[in-house]
Design an enzyme around this catalytic site. Structure first.
Site, PDB file in Angstrom:
ATOM      1  N   GLY A  72       0.149  -0.314   5.551  1.00  0.00           N
ATOM      2  CA  GLY A  72       0.301  -1.478   6.420  1.00  0.00           C
ATOM      3  C   GLY A  72       0.906  -2.663   5.701  1.00  0.00           C
ATOM      4  O   GLY A  72       1.767  -3.368   6.241  1.00  0.00           O
ATOM      5  N   CYS A  73       0.471  -2.886   4.476  1.00  0.00           N
ATOM      6  CA  CYS A  73       0.979  -4.022   3.701  1.00  0.00           C
ATOM      7  C   CYS A  73       2.445  -3.816   3.323  1.00  0.00           C
ATOM      8  O   CYS A  73       3.225  -4.769   3.308  1.00  0.00           O
ATOM      9  CB  CYS A  73       0.114  -4.247   2.468  1.00  0.00           C
ATOM     10  SG  CYS A  73      -1.594  -4.670   2.900  1.00  0.00           S
ATOM     11  N   THR A  74       2.821  -2.580   3.054  1.00  0.00           N
ATOM     12  CA  THR A  74       4.218  -2.274   2.756  1.00  0.00           C
ATOM     13  C   THR A  74       5.079  -2.487   3.995  1.00  0.00           C
ATOM     14  O   THR A  74       6.153  -3.097   3.922  1.00  0.00           O
ATOM     15  CB  THR A  74       4.355  -0.830   2.231  1.00  0.00           C
ATOM     16  OG1 THR A  74       3.567  -0.715   1.031  1.00  0.00           O
ATOM     17  CG2 THR A  74       5.800  -0.484   1.931  1.00  0.00           C
ATOM     18  N   ALA A  77       5.442  -6.301   4.527  1.00  0.00           N
ATOM     19  CA  ALA A  77       6.324  -6.917   3.533  1.00  0.00           C
ATOM     20  C   ALA A  77       7.787  -6.555   3.796  1.00  0.00           C
ATOM     21  O   ALA A  77       8.669  -7.420   3.733  1.00  0.00           O
ATOM     22  CB  ALA A  77       5.910  -6.495   2.126  1.00  0.00           C
TER      23      ALA A  77
END
Length: 181
Positions: A72-74, A77
């Site tokens: 999710g963070c990738t 970003a």
């Protein structure tokens, strides 16, 4: 028999209810229209970044995320990377904030060829100030704040879709600026 049931219930209450109450009892959630909490954090490249230095220099997007390198963070970003020019055309700059250390942020930044600054909130004090620190864990929840040039919070999103956050931010910036907020 009744004494052990009462003891068990009290133990369950102490384990689950009290820590949650203690963590939220003193927390006052940030509201739209409040001044953004001022901070200085270390960027992925090692240099200090101060929110106060942004005063009068355009809009600021602060997106908090749990952990660099997770799916999710990738996605979030990379979505900001892909939309950064659209956001910058709205006179805004993006900062991703997590409790990861600087070395992890640098590796994440390089791996995904990110074009905006990542900030390390290793002690989670900024996450706490913004009300996004997860209980017990030293991680931030996935929230996004849009801050105007006077450092006033103009938008808080606590229901963030990682893949859509950047586009929502760009649209929200347009709306806020068109309405004079």
């Amino acid at each position: 028999m009744q004494k052990s049931t009462l003891t068990f219930r009290l133990l369950v209450f102490m384990l689950f209810a009290l820590p949650t109450f203690a963590m939220t009892a003193n927390a006052t959630p940030l509201q739209v229209g409040q001044s953004a909490p001022i901070f200085q954090l270390q960027a992925h490249a090692g240099d200090p970044v101060s929110l106060a230095a942004r005063r009068g220099k355009g809009w600021t997007v602060l997106y908090f995320y749990p952990k660099a390198g997770t799916p999710g963070c990738t996605a979030q970003a990379c979505a900001f990377r892909d939309a950064i020019e659209l956001i910058r055309k709205q006179n805004a700059e993006v900062y991703g904030i997590s409790t990861d250390d600087v070395q992890d942020l640098l590796a994440f930044h390089q791996q995904h060829k990110l074009t905006f600054t990542l900030l390390s909130d290793a002690d989670a004090k900024v996450s706490e100030a913004y009300g996004v620190k997860m209980p017990i864990l030293n991680m931030a929840k996935r929230w996004t704040f849009i801050v105007d040039p006077d450092l006033t919070i103009r938008r808080i999103d606590d229901d963030v879709d990682p893949a859509l956050d950047a586009k929502r931010v760009a649209e929200t910036l347009k709306q806020l600026q068109a309405s004079g907020n």
